[in-house]
Design a protein around this motif. Structure first.
Motif, short mmCIF file in Angstrom:
data_model
loop_
_atom_site.label_atom_id
_atom_site.label_comp_id
_atom_site.label_asym_id
_atom_site.label_seq_id
_atom_site.Cartn_x
_atom_site.Cartn_y
_atom_site.Cartn_z
N ILE A 141 20.52 68.93 82.23
CA ILE A 141 20.34 68.63 81.01
C ILE A 141 21.13 68.91 79.70
CG2 ILE A 141 18.37 69.03 79.33
CD1 ILE A 141 17.49 67.27 81.92
N GLY A 142 21.74 70.13 80.08
CA GLY A 142 22.71 70.79 79.41
C GLY A 142 24.21 70.15 79.02
N PRO A 169 23.97 66.40 76.09
CA PRO A 169 24.17 66.69 74.58
C PRO A 169 25.67 66.52 74.64
CG PRO A 169 22.47 68.35 75.15
CD PRO A 169 23.01 67.73 76.43
N LEU A 177 26.59 62.93 74.82
CA LEU A 177 26.05 62.14 73.98
C LEU A 177 26.74 62.14 72.46
CD1 LEU A 177 24.06 60.18 72.25
CD2 LEU A 177 22.66 62.40 71.73
N ILE A 206 16.27 60.20 76.27
CA ILE A 206 15.93 61.28 77.40
C ILE A 206 16.08 62.71 76.72
CG2 ILE A 206 17.20 62.57 79.23
CD1 ILE A 206 18.39 59.62 79.77
N LEU A 207 16.65 62.95 75.67
CA LEU A 207 16.75 64.20 74.92
C LEU A 207 15.78 64.48 73.82
CD1 LEU A 207 20.82 64.62 74.96
CD2 LEU A 207 18.95 66.01 76.23
N ASN A 208 15.06 63.36 73.45
CA ASN A 208 13.84 63.12 72.63
C ASN A 208 14.64 63.42 71.23
OD1 ASN A 208 11.54 63.12 74.39
ND2 ASN A 208 12.06 64.99 74.73
N VAL A 209 15.82 63.17 71.00
CA VAL A 209 16.58 62.85 69.60
C VAL A 209 16.47 61.57 68.97
CG1 VAL A 209 17.52 65.18 69.87
CG2 VAL A 209 18.85 63.15 70.60
N ARG A 236 14.45 60.69 67.33
CA ARG A 236 13.48 61.02 66.03
C ARG A 236 14.20 62.10 65.30
NH1 ARG A 236 9.25 63.62 70.43
NH2 ARG A 236 10.40 62.34 71.56
#
Lengths: 219, 219
Positions: free
Chosen positions: A24-25, A28, A31, A90-93, A95
């Motif tokens: 997960i780290g 970003p 991205l 996936i990262l909920n960004v 939004r």
DNA sequence: CCTTGTGAATATGTTCACAGCA
DNA sequence: TGCTGTGAACATATTCACAAGG
């Protein structure tokens, strides 16, 4: 690594498909890099190109992404726009998250005036300080508010994330208030490891930690 | 490189083994915590106490320290002052390092005015910007200088570390100049992965990376 | 030719558990 | 007793290497 960058506590469910936090780290970073490529007008990239740019192996990138789906095309690579969208989901960004900032000193000011948050999913919606001389002053796109209003304003703004940019001596007390107000995600710029309940996630930014890591190798 | 593998096994000096970078990365956190304990008037601590405070296992702390020597006393724990001194020596922060800062915007200003560097081994000795309106202005304990003087001033100040606090669009160019001036340690606040030669170490600070890591878990 | 996605093989990191000593 | 330091066991992470497909 739990230390230095992050202190976490997941009391997560026992899902058979728990994705490693270290994976997960890295998302970003992928991205961020993909969006820079997109800004350069690029349409497609490969795990190899991405890996060379980031200094990691292409296999790692492919393996990381494989936890979430099959985003590439054999022989071709990845469509950059598509992969950005997937990572954002996936990262909920996909939004914009509301963030409150505590501390209106020069660091708080720098954070409040940073223009790069919104496009990446975050907006500073309130800034708090105890200093009467600072309360009411404009900073970034808002005005500094009284720290005493913290809990109420977190409710009103529906903020889920807080940034601590106060002196070390005040950081734990601020963290306690944030937790009491219901926040579970804190980014702490004060050079101190905070004590928080298990369900609260804290990440840390301390430039001196990085400096000292570097000087080890400088001999 | 022909020698690297054999020379490491042959040379049985104190560093017979390469210490994992992840271990080095935790030492500054230990040091930071120990100094806070010392400030609290504490004389002795244990791996268990330290671990509970940091959210890691006591075994990990003991194992990490064991790479460098035997610093504790059975039944007692660690003398805090002594361990601080040892960690400072290991990390080479038993001296003060000169740091140059590139970028005199609000972030540069916050860094320049931060009072916590010196006591932990670092001093901002020069600040650079290209903006003529900023050059000559006081910032922190120095004055902003012309970026064109970078190489010369790095020589004069004997700085070994640089901080990049410029917009993303300028960061790679600044990094190139820093490398050309001979620096091998860079802390980059711009949200971009820099391309540098292998001998140069870059660390990154990007709050959005932390936010996006957190929002994954916020669902 | 390219590439991805992935099981298998390595490599690395963490914890266990206990001997040894204050 | 209470703690450290450490080999062994275990857990996690990374890389390899290749089938499959554009």
């Amino acid at each position: 690594m739990i230390l230095s960058d992050e202190s976490r506590t997941d009391v997560s469910k026992q899902n058979s498909k728990e994705i490693p936090d270290i994976v997960i780290g890295r998302l970003p970073v992928y991205l961020r890099t993909l969006r820079l490529l997109a800004d350069d007008g690029r349409d497609v990239t490969s795990s190899q190109e991405l890996g060379e740019h980031l200094g990691i192996s292409s296999a790692q990138i492919r393996k990381d992404l494989s936890h979430f789906g099959e985003f590439g095309k054999q022989g071709t690579g990845y469509n950059i726009t598509f992969l950005c969208n997937q990572l954002q989901k996936i990262l909920n960004v996909d939004r914009v998250w509301s963030v409150v900032l505590v501390g209106a000193g020069s660091l708080g000011n720098a954070i409040a005036n940073y223009a790069g948050f919104e496009s990446r999913g975050f907006r500073i919606v309130a800034i708090f300080d105890e200093d009467k001389a600072k309360i009411g002053r404009p900073m970034g796109s808002v005005h500094v508010e009284d720290f005493a209003n913290l809990a109420q304003r977190i409710q009103e703004t529906n903020a889920q994330i807080a940034v601590i940019a106060v002196p070390t001596s005040a950081a734990q007390r601020v963290a306690d208030q944030l937790v009491e107000a219901g926040l579970t995600s804190i980014l702490c710029y004060a050079p101190i490891t905070l004590t928080v309940p298990n369900h609260v996630r804290v990440e840390y930014i301390d430039p001196v930690i990085h400096f000292q890591h570097m000087t080890y190798y400088l001999g």
